[in-house]
Design an enzyme around this catalytic site. Structure first.
Site, PDB file in Angstrom:
ATOM      1  N   ASN A 188      -6.026   1.995 -13.090  1.00  0.00           N
ATOM      2  CA  ASN A 188      -5.038   1.064 -12.524  1.00  0.00           C
ATOM      3  C   ASN A 188      -3.640   1.575 -12.845  1.00  0.00           C
ATOM      4  OD1 ASN A 188      -3.943  -1.416 -11.455  1.00  0.00           O
ATOM      5  ND2 ASN A 188      -3.629  -2.113 -13.560  1.00  0.00           N
ATOM      6  N   GLU A 237       6.121   5.854  -9.937  1.00  0.00           N
ATOM      7  CA  GLU A 237       4.736   5.747  -9.466  1.00  0.00           C
ATOM      8  C   GLU A 237       4.421   6.868  -8.477  1.00  0.00           C
ATOM      9  OE1 GLU A 237       3.898   0.995  -9.921  1.00  0.00           O
ATOM     10  OE2 GLU A 237       4.597   1.668  -7.983  1.00  0.00           O
ATOM     11  N   GLY A 286       0.787  -1.238   0.000  1.00  0.00           N
ATOM     12  CA  GLY A 286       0.000   0.000   0.000  1.00  0.00           C
ATOM     13  C   GLY A 286       0.811   1.276   0.000  1.00  0.00           C
ATOM     14  N   SER A 287       2.061   1.217  -0.450  1.00  0.00           N
ATOM     15  CA  SER A 287       2.850   2.459  -0.439  1.00  0.00           C
ATOM     16  C   SER A 287       2.270   3.471  -1.431  1.00  0.00           C
ATOM     17  CB  SER A 287       4.333   2.186  -0.716  1.00  0.00           C
ATOM     18  OG  SER A 287       4.532   1.742  -2.025  1.00  0.00           O
ATOM     19  N   ASN A 288       1.733   2.993  -2.539  1.00  0.00           N
ATOM     20  CA  ASN A 288       1.067   3.929  -3.461  1.00  0.00           C
ATOM     21  C   ASN A 288      -0.206   4.497  -2.837  1.00  0.00           C
ATOM     22  OD1 ASN A 288       2.230   4.285  -6.320  1.00  0.00           O
ATOM     23  ND2 ASN A 288       2.540   2.103  -5.908  1.00  0.00           N
ATOM     24  N   ASP A 319      -5.104  -5.443 -17.678  1.00  0.00           N
ATOM     25  CA  ASP A 319      -4.097  -4.540 -18.259  1.00  0.00           C
ATOM     26  C   ASP A 319      -4.365  -4.138 -19.705  1.00  0.00           C
ATOM     27  OD1 ASP A 319      -2.748  -4.795 -15.819  1.00  0.00           O
ATOM     28  OD2 ASP A 319      -1.647  -6.545 -16.537  1.00  0.00           O
ATOM     29  N   LEU A 357      -4.604  -7.050  -7.018  1.00  0.00           N
ATOM     30  CA  LEU A 357      -4.229  -8.167  -7.874  1.00  0.00           C
ATOM     31  C   LEU A 357      -5.389  -9.002  -8.400  1.00  0.00           C
ATOM     32  CD1 LEU A 357      -0.990  -9.252  -6.006  1.00  0.00           C
ATOM     33  CD2 LEU A 357      -1.310  -7.525  -7.783  1.00  0.00           C
ATOM     34  N   HIS A 369       0.157  -0.007 -13.641  1.00  0.00           N
ATOM     35  CA  HIS A 369       0.896  -1.245 -13.920  1.00  0.00           C
ATOM     36  C   HIS A 369       2.388  -0.905 -13.956  1.00  0.00           C
ATOM     37  CE1 HIS A 369       1.334  -5.347 -15.227  1.00  0.00           C
ATOM     38  NE2 HIS A 369       2.260  -4.915 -16.075  1.00  0.00           N
ATOM     39  N   ILE A 401     -11.309  -7.139 -11.843  1.00  0.00           N
ATOM     40  CA  ILE A 401     -12.498  -6.358 -11.470  1.00  0.00           C
ATOM     41  C   ILE A 401     -13.703  -6.925 -12.230  1.00  0.00           C
ATOM     42  CG2 ILE A 401     -13.527  -4.035 -11.557  1.00  0.00           C
ATOM     43  CD1 ILE A 401     -11.223  -4.344  -9.532  1.00  0.00           C
TER      44      ILE A 401
HETATM   45  C1  GAR Z   1       3.102  -1.330  -7.561  1.00  0.00           C
HETATM   46  O1  GAR Z   1       4.384  -1.321  -8.127  1.00  0.00           O
HETATM   47  C2  GAR Z   1       2.054  -1.485  -8.649  1.00  0.00           C
HETATM   48  O2  GAR Z   1       2.421  -0.896  -9.857  1.00  0.00           O
HETATM   49  C3  GAR Z   1       2.004  -2.985  -8.792  1.00  0.00           C
HETATM   50  O3  GAR Z   1       2.089  -3.466  -7.472  1.00  0.00           O
HETATM   51  C4  GAR Z   1       2.902  -2.578  -6.710  1.00  0.00           C
HETATM   52  C5  GAR Z   1       2.185  -2.305  -5.404  1.00  0.00           C
HETATM   53  O4  GAR Z   1       3.019  -1.608  -4.526  1.00  0.00           O
HETATM   54  N1  GAR Z   1       0.794  -3.397  -9.439  1.00  0.00           N
HETATM   55  C6  GAR Z   1       0.734  -4.450 -10.250  1.00  0.00           C
HETATM   56  O5  GAR Z   1       1.684  -5.188 -10.466  1.00  0.00           O
HETATM   57  C7  GAR Z   1      -0.644  -4.702 -10.890  1.00  0.00           C
HETATM   58  N2  GAR Z   1      -0.534  -5.606 -11.969  1.00  0.00           N
HETATM   59  P1  GAR Z   1       2.401  -0.885  -3.234  1.00  0.00           P
HETATM   60  O6  GAR Z   1       1.455  -1.893  -2.568  1.00  0.00           O
HETATM   61  O7  GAR Z   1       3.569  -0.576  -2.355  1.00  0.00           O
HETATM   62  O8  GAR Z   1       1.663   0.337  -3.702  1.00  0.00           O
END
Ligand code: GAR
Length: 191
Positions: free
Chosen positions: A102, A174, A12-14, A145, A85, A104, A88
């Protein structure tokens, strides 16, 4: 007023970065975090941020009804997938047309599709000897995607980079671009 729900399966850092970005915004609010994993670290972050977070099992996401109900209860009108992951369901896509985005961690259409997430993507990029990778922010449709691309940004990949190095470069992109891309998408839909 735009009320956002963030869907996240892992760290969940994003999600945290997006919540920080909008914390002073009076028109766009992060109202809810939804996960499919009860032990995902995103719940800790949500607690710290004072944002309610809920967990639903995979079956509830596949079926869609309960998730849709809760989104309506919270008045959600925009959904952000940030490291989510699961696929939807069509019912959610129909209820939120061009209102689900989303991120990616690669330059789609390369390295997308089922099973391509997180470290799997970066490993594949390094194994293929790619000279660049990056991020893709896109609308979500019924296929993994494949929705319309909103924004891409690139980073270099050098021959000595490990998947972890690439992950770090991609995470930096990101954090820099995702919140702003969300804001621009919401504002342009209001014009
Ligand atoms: C992120 O890098 C995102 O782009 C990726 O998961 C990571 C989650 O990081 N998403 C995918 O691979 C979707 N196909 P986070 O939980 O630290 O935000």
């Amino acid at each position: 007023m735009t009320n956002i729900a963030i869907f996240a399966s892992g760290s969940g850092s994003n999600a945290e970065n997006i919540a920080d970005y909008f914390s002073e915004n009076s028109d766009i609010r992060i109202c809810l975090i939804v996960s499919n994993k009860a032990d995902a670290f995103v719940h800790e972050r949500a607690k710290k941020l004072g944002i309610p977070s809920l967990t639903y099992p995979k079956s509830e996401f596949e079926e869609g009804t309960r998730v849709l109900e809760i989104l309506r209860e919270y008045g959600i009108n925009f959904i952000v997938l940030a490291g989510f992951l699961l696929k939807i369901p069509g019912s959610l896509i129909e209820a939120y047309p061009r209102k689900i985005v989303n991120i990616h961690p690669a330059l789609l259409p390369k390295y997308g599709g089922k099973g391509m997430y997180g470290e799997h993507v970066h490993k594949a990029v390094v194994a293929a000897g790619e000279k660049e990778s990056g991020i893709t922010i896109h609308y979500v449709n019924e296929h993994y995607d494949e929705g319309q691309v909103i924004f891409q940004a690139k980073c270099d990949v050098s021959p000595t980079d490990t998947p972890e190095n690439v992950a770090q470069k991609v995470h930096e992109l990101e954090y820099r671009h995702f919140p702003e891309a969300i804001e621009k998408t919401i504002l342009s839909a209001q014009k």
